[in-house]
Design a protein around this motif. Structure first.
Motif, short mmCIF file in Angstrom:
data_model
loop_
_atom_site.label_atom_id
_atom_site.label_comp_id
_atom_site.label_asym_id
_atom_site.label_seq_id
_atom_site.Cartn_x
_atom_site.Cartn_y
_atom_site.Cartn_z
N PHE A 1 -11.40 4.80 -7.84
CA PHE A 1 -12.13 6.06 -7.98
C PHE A 1 -13.62 5.96 -7.65
CE2 PHE A 1 -8.33 7.36 -10.43
CZ PHE A 1 -8.01 8.47 -9.66
N PRO A 2 -14.35 4.95 -8.14
CA PRO A 2 -15.78 4.87 -7.75
C PRO A 2 -15.96 4.64 -6.24
CG PRO A 2 -15.35 3.45 -9.63
CD PRO A 2 -14.03 3.95 -9.16
N MET A 3 -15.10 3.80 -5.66
CA MET A 3 -15.23 3.55 -4.22
C MET A 3 -14.89 4.79 -3.40
SD MET A 3 -14.01 -0.33 -3.58
CE MET A 3 -12.66 -0.41 -4.74
N TRP A 4 -13.91 5.54 -3.86
CA TRP A 4 -13.54 6.78 -3.17
C TRP A 4 -14.69 7.78 -3.24
CZ3 TRP A 4 -11.84 11.58 -5.59
CH2 TRP A 4 -11.40 12.53 -4.67
N LEU A 5 -15.31 7.89 -4.41
CA LEU A 5 -16.45 8.80 -4.54
C LEU A 5 -17.62 8.36 -3.66
CD1 LEU A 5 -16.40 9.45 -8.39
CD2 LEU A 5 -15.87 11.07 -6.57
N MET A 6 -17.87 7.06 -3.58
CA MET A 6 -18.94 6.56 -2.71
C MET A 6 -18.63 6.86 -1.25
SD MET A 6 -20.28 2.98 -4.35
CE MET A 6 -18.69 2.28 -4.80
N LEU A 7 -17.38 6.69 -0.86
CA LEU A 7 -16.99 6.99 0.52
C LEU A 7 -17.20 8.46 0.82
CD1 LEU A 7 -15.65 6.14 3.21
CD2 LEU A 7 -13.45 6.71 2.15
N GLN A 8 -16.85 9.33 -0.12
CA GLN A 8 -17.06 10.76 0.09
C GLN A 8 -18.55 11.09 0.23
OE1 GLN A 8 -14.79 13.13 0.63
NE2 GLN A 8 -13.18 11.63 0.51
N ILE A 9 -19.38 10.46 -0.55
CA ILE A 9 -20.82 10.70 -0.48
C ILE A 9 -21.38 10.20 0.85
CG2 ILE A 9 -23.06 10.05 -1.47
CD1 ILE A 9 -21.60 10.06 -4.23
N VAL A 10 -21.02 8.98 1.22
CA VAL A 10 -21.53 8.39 2.46
C VAL A 10 -21.08 9.17 3.69
CG1 VAL A 10 -21.38 6.33 3.92
CG2 VAL A 10 -21.81 6.08 1.49
N SER A 11 -19.84 9.63 3.67
CA SER A 11 -19.32 10.37 4.83
C SER A 11 -19.76 11.83 4.83
CB SER A 11 -17.80 10.28 4.89
OG SER A 11 -17.21 11.01 3.83
N MET B 1 -12.50 7.45 5.93
CA MET B 1 -12.73 6.07 6.35
C MET B 1 -12.95 6.01 7.87
SD MET B 1 -9.97 4.12 3.92
CE MET B 1 -10.38 2.45 4.41
N ILE B 2 -12.15 6.75 8.62
CA ILE B 2 -12.29 6.76 10.08
C ILE B 2 -13.64 7.35 10.47
CG2 ILE B 2 -11.40 7.82 12.19
CD1 ILE B 2 -8.58 7.60 10.85
N MET C 1 -15.71 0.10 2.89
CA MET C 1 -14.37 0.44 3.34
C MET C 1 -13.44 -0.75 3.20
SD MET C 1 -14.90 3.02 6.54
CE MET C 1 -16.16 2.12 7.36
N LYS C 2 -13.98 -1.95 3.33
CA LYS C 2 -13.15 -3.14 3.14
C LYS C 2 -12.68 -3.24 1.69
CE LYS C 2 -15.28 -5.81 6.82
NZ LYS C 2 -16.06 -6.99 7.16
N ALA C 3 -13.58 -2.91 0.79
CA ALA C 3 -13.23 -2.97 -0.63
C ALA C 3 -12.16 -1.93 -0.96
CB ALA C 3 -14.46 -2.75 -1.50
N LEU C 4 -12.25 -0.75 -0.34
CA LEU C 4 -11.25 0.29 -0.55
C LEU C 4 -9.90 -0.17 0.01
CD1 LEU C 4 -11.05 3.07 -1.81
CD2 LEU C 4 -11.59 4.05 0.40
N GLY C 5 -9.93 -0.80 1.17
CA GLY C 5 -8.69 -1.34 1.74
C GLY C 5 -8.09 -2.42 0.86
N ALA C 6 -8.95 -3.27 0.29
CA ALA C 6 -8.46 -4.31 -0.63
C ALA C 6 -7.85 -3.68 -1.87
CB ALA C 6 -9.59 -5.25 -1.00
N THR C 7 -8.42 -2.58 -2.33
CA THR C 7 -7.86 -1.88 -3.49
C THR C 7 -6.48 -1.34 -3.17
OG1 THR C 7 -10.08 -1.28 -4.20
CG2 THR C 7 -8.27 -0.04 -5.16
N PHE C 8 -6.30 -0.80 -1.96
CA PHE C 8 -4.98 -0.31 -1.56
C PHE C 8 -3.96 -1.45 -1.50
CE2 PHE C 8 -7.36 3.23 0.76
CZ PHE C 8 -7.26 4.08 -0.32
N VAL C 9 -4.38 -2.59 -1.00
CA VAL C 9 -3.48 -3.75 -0.97
C VAL C 9 -3.12 -4.16 -2.39
CG1 VAL C 9 -3.34 -6.21 -0.35
CG2 VAL C 9 -4.28 -4.56 1.28
#
Length: 133
Positions: free
Chosen positions: A37-47, A123-124, A1-9
């Motif tokens: 996109f890969p991080m978003w897909l990983m987040l969807q899988i993990v959640s 993310m939440i 999630m930190k990496a996704l936040g860094a991507t948004f920044v």
């Protein structure tokens, strides 16, 4: 999630670079998407895609968690969307609506905010769920 936040920044920084008229800045949007996109897909899988799961797929507790996360995500989206809105409104008044870099940068800012808001519930939920033993 930190990496996704860094991507948004990074995405928002690219939009600011476009606002300042840096000609090669839009090319940085491609690596930002390649990271997102890969991080978003990983987040969807993990959640477990609980953030956008249909009501019938969740029990009452998971449904309450999902609805709470969606509510927070909507609040985040609404508040962050004020940044590109005010940028575009005040920028168009100052420049008389003639700055094309401003329109492109405002679009990238809005897209970034929508991505943040869209990913917020997952993310939440990913942050608040207990770790599997």
């Amino acid at each position: 999630m930190k990496a996704l936040g860094a991507t948004f920044v990074f995405m928002f920084a690219v939009s600011l670079m476009c606002a300042f008229g840096i000609e090669w800045a839009p090319l940085l949007w491609l690596p930002a998407c390649a990271l997102f996109f890969p991080m978003w897909l990983m987040l969807q899988i993990v959640s477990g895609r609980q953030g956008d799961a249909p009501d019938a797929a969740l029990d009452e507790y998971e449904l309450a968690q999902r609805n709470n996360a969606r509510s927070i995500g909507l609040t985040i989206t609404q508040n962050l969307m004020l940044v590109p809105i005010f940028y575009l409104i005040f920028g168009s008044v100052i420049t008389g609506g003639t700055d094309t870099d401003m329109a492109y940068a405002g679009g990238l800012m809005a897209l970034t905010v929508l991505l943040v808001g869209g990913c917020s519930p997952a993310m939440i939920l990913g942050w608040s769920r207990p770790d599997d033993e």
